[in-house]
Design an enzyme around this catalytic site. Structure first.
Site, PDB file in Angstrom:
ATOM      1  N   TYR A  30      43.791  41.429  42.408  1.00  0.00           N
ATOM      2  CA  TYR A  30      42.854  42.536  42.466  1.00  0.00           C
ATOM      3  C   TYR A  30      41.560  41.923  42.997  1.00  0.00           C
ATOM      4  CZ  TYR A  30      45.932  44.349  38.725  1.00  0.00           C
ATOM      5  OH  TYR A  30      47.015  44.735  37.958  1.00  0.00           O
ATOM      6  N   CYS A  82      38.815  41.282  40.394  1.00  0.00           N
ATOM      7  CA  CYS A  82      39.170  40.498  39.210  1.00  0.00           C
ATOM      8  C   CYS A  82      38.477  39.131  39.268  1.00  0.00           C
ATOM      9  CB  CYS A  82      40.687  40.322  39.153  1.00  0.00           C
ATOM     10  SG  CYS A  82      41.251  39.006  38.062  1.00  0.00           S
ATOM     11  N   PHE A 114      39.166  36.347  37.768  1.00  0.00           N
ATOM     12  CA  PHE A 114      40.118  35.237  37.849  1.00  0.00           C
ATOM     13  C   PHE A 114      40.665  35.097  39.274  1.00  0.00           C
ATOM     14  CE2 PHE A 114      40.278  36.696  33.399  1.00  0.00           C
ATOM     15  CZ  PHE A 114      39.912  35.513  32.766  1.00  0.00           C
ATOM     16  N   CYS A 115      40.903  36.223  39.935  1.00  0.00           N
ATOM     17  CA  CYS A 115      41.344  36.183  41.338  1.00  0.00           C
ATOM     18  C   CYS A 115      40.226  35.657  42.240  1.00  0.00           C
ATOM     19  CB  CYS A 115      41.760  37.583  41.800  1.00  0.00           C
ATOM     20  SG  CYS A 115      43.125  38.291  40.845  1.00  0.00           S
TER      21      CYS A 115
END
Length: 378
Positions: free
Chosen positions: A110, A113, A115-116
């Site tokens: 995403y 996001c 973390f992404c």
């Protein structure tokens, strides 16, 4: 590894530079026998009668010829060494590019996001080519093939799957440094641990995810300063366990901020028309109330901005005034993790407030430049 590469390059370059293997007595045979008397044409100069000033005071017989021969030989040696060094460097760079190009990476994500965003910051900084598959956060059809239903997920060469942002970064960094290990050999060092939380829901964690699987010599080269490895691991974990939990309460702090955040999420994400409308208004309303629960869960102040400012200034203080990045002159994995988390707020009011009310701006802009220029390309 580097020493072996240099030896290989030197051996490969010998056929192209036979002059370097000649003995001193043979060099004179390679120099043109040009006579410089009278009005003859001077070697390597212009028209008839022209002679460089270098030769004016030099006798033209006996020792003069030897001196000219030595001069030409020295120049030839210098040229050969320069050409060989250039050839070796180009060959090494080409080999590095070929190795990196062998990594066919697909990132399932995403865009908004954190973390992404961490993984993208790592890949971009190191100049690794990758394909992005934007996952629909409602249906998640793009990762229906995977038992692991979270993002980010990276698939290497269409076969090897790596889960969890910190495991992805640690495994790929290990691979870039230690080319003798395959990715498959590396990821077994990050075993999956399954457990259940207090609500009975299964939770997946990974061992060693902040640790790089390097030899002692590789570790010393990457972490020359004492305790720099521990410092990097500490702040990578801090970004995951604390900093990331400050994002939602801040971007959904008020109804208007929640609506602006979901407008950005829908614009950047993969939503159908009706899904987008539903996500924007229903999602914004839901996240506004959820952010209040998150505030109490993480013991945040009523004004959650103050927790964000405190955390960011804590990070800047840890870097100190003598370092450009926590990694020194170049970002380390902690720099990339913190930058990746903070970046998801760009364009939102929380980001503008953070830039205005903390000391993070100089570091953040330096990180942005380093990533855009792929300064970590190996």
């Amino acid at each position: 590894m580097a020493t072996a590469s240099v030896r290989t390059l030197c051996a490969f370059s010998r056929p192209f530079f036979p002059l370097l293997s000649c003995r001193w007595g043979n060099f004179c045979n390679l120099v043109p026998r040009t006579h410089l008397r009278g009005s003859g044409r001077a070697y390597g100069t212009g028209g008839t009668g022209f002679r460089p000033r270098l030769w004016v005071g030099v006798p033209l017989r006996g020792g003069g010829r030897a001196l000219r021969c030595a001069f030409l030989v020295g120049g030839g040696l210098g040229l050969c060494y320069t050409l060989r060094s250039s050839f070796q460097r180009q060959l090494a760079e080409q080999k590095c590019d070929e190795q990196n190009n062998q990594l066919k990476l697909t990132l399932y994500q995403y865009k908004t996001c954190p973390f992404c965003s961490k993984v993208r910051a790592f890949l971009d900084y190191h100049g690794l080519p990758y394909e992005i598959v934007e996952v629909n956060p409602i249906m998640r059809q793009e990762i229906k093939w995977s038992e692991y239903r979270k993002v980010p997920v990276v698939v290497l060469n269409g076969t090897v799957q790596i889960n969890d942002s910190s495991v992805i970064i640690s495994a790929l960094k290990t691979y870039l440094i230690s080319r003798e290990k395959t990715i498959s050999q590396i990821i077994v060092c990050y075993p999956e641990l399954r457990s259940k939380n207090e609500k009975g829901k299964e939770v997946i964690e990974y061992s060693n995810k902040y640790w790089l699987m390097l030899t002692e010599n590789e570790s010393e080269n990457l972490y020359p300063e004492k305790d720099s490895r521990k410092e990097e691991m500490k702040w990578r974990q801090w970004a995951d366990d604390w900093l990331v939990h400050l994002i939602s309460p801040n971007v959904y702090r008020t109804p208007s901020e929640a609506l602006a955040s979901f407008d950005y999420i829908v614009h950047e994400g993969k939503f159908g028309f009706l899904e987008g409308i539903f996500a924007k208004y229903m999602g914004a309303s839901a996240m506004y109330f959820i952010s209040k629960r998150l505030k109490y869960r993480h013991n945040l102040q009523d004004d959650v901005r103050q927790d964000l400012y405190k955390a960011v200034n804590q990070w800047v203080s840890a870097i100190g005034k003598k370092r450009k990045f926590m990694g020194g002159s170049q970002p380390n994995l902690a720099d990339l993790a913190v930058y990746g988390v903070l970046r998801v707020m760009e364009g939102l009011q929380a980001f503008e407030d953070m830039m205005e009310n903390t000391k993070v701006k100089t570091w953040y802009q330096s990180m942005e430049k380093a990533i855009q220029l792929h300064e970590g390309k190996m």
